[in-house]
Design a protein around this motif. Sequence first.
Motif, PDB file in Angstrom:
ATOM      1  N   MET A  74      -3.593   2.611   5.208  1.00 18.37           N
ATOM      2  CA  MET A  74      -3.360   3.594   3.951  1.00 18.37           C
ATOM      3  C   MET A  74      -2.957   5.011   5.031  1.00 18.37           C
TER       4      MET A  74
ATOM      5  N   ILE B 169      -9.226   1.329  -4.404  1.00 21.56           N
ATOM      6  CA  ILE B 169      -8.922  -0.109  -4.074  1.00 21.56           C
ATOM      7  C   ILE B 169     -10.265  -0.767  -3.811  1.00 21.56           C
TER       8      ILE B 169
ATOM      9  N   ARG C 174      -1.329   1.216 -10.112  1.00 23.26           N
ATOM     10  CA  ARG C 174       0.038   1.295 -10.570  1.00 23.26           C
ATOM     11  C   ARG C 174       0.168   1.269 -11.818  1.00 23.26           C
TER      12      ARG C 174
ATOM     13  N   TRP D 102      -6.817  -6.591  -2.501  1.00 19.89           N
ATOM     14  CA  TRP D 102      -6.081  -5.359  -2.406  1.00 19.89           C
ATOM     15  C   TRP D 102      -5.032  -5.254  -3.279  1.00 19.89           C
TER      16      TRP D 102
ATOM     17  N   VAL E  17      -4.198  -2.405  -6.195  1.00 23.74           N
ATOM     18  CA  VAL E  17      -3.135  -1.563  -6.167  1.00 23.74           C
ATOM     19  C   VAL E  17      -2.070  -1.901  -7.474  1.00 23.74           C
ATOM     20  N   ASP E  18      -1.870  -3.118  -7.842  1.00 23.74           N
ATOM     21  CA  ASP E  18      -1.113  -3.520  -8.992  1.00 23.74           C
ATOM     22  C   ASP E  18      -1.678  -2.533 -10.112  1.00 23.74           C
TER      23      ASP E  18
ATOM     24  N   LEU F  96       0.870  -1.143  -0.054  1.00 26.30           N
ATOM     25  CA  LEU F  96      -0.052   0.007  -0.025  1.00 26.30           C
ATOM     26  C   LEU F  96       0.865   1.284  -0.076  1.00 26.30           C
TER      27      LEU F  96
ATOM     28  N   VAL G  78      -3.652   5.828  -5.932  1.00 28.83           N
ATOM     29  CA  VAL G  78      -3.972   4.382  -5.190  1.00 28.83           C
ATOM     30  C   VAL G  78      -4.650   5.129  -4.011  1.00 28.83           C
TER      31      VAL G  78
END
Length: 114
Positions: free
Chosen positions: A79, A56, A45, A37, A41-42, A16, A51
């Motif tokens: 976060m 998410i 990005r 998650w 996030v992947d 994160l 993010v």
Amino acid sequence: MCNALSPEKAVIWSVLHGLAPEDLRADYFTHPVYRGWFEAVDALRRDHAEVSIDAICAIAQNRGVAMRDIDRRALRRMMRIAPPGRIADNAELLGQALFDRHHGNAVHIEKLIN
């Protein structure tokens, strides 16, 4: 009081905050919410998108990840607060533990005790 932290939680916390190893994969996570998650996030990005908690949660929900209120609270906290030094300093080692477990290799848990 035990101060232990699960390697999966430590790794997702580092993910994160952009501290996780580059070669980490979603299938290294056994906890479905953490896997969701990670995938979210992947994806964010890769798309050079922000993010955020909302992004998410939206991606995870669209992919069928069931999140409870406790999961959302945990995500908000992770976060909001940077991972402690014991996680940030050992992100590579923690990621290696997930890799080793996934591939059936010995996991040297004594290195993960904090």
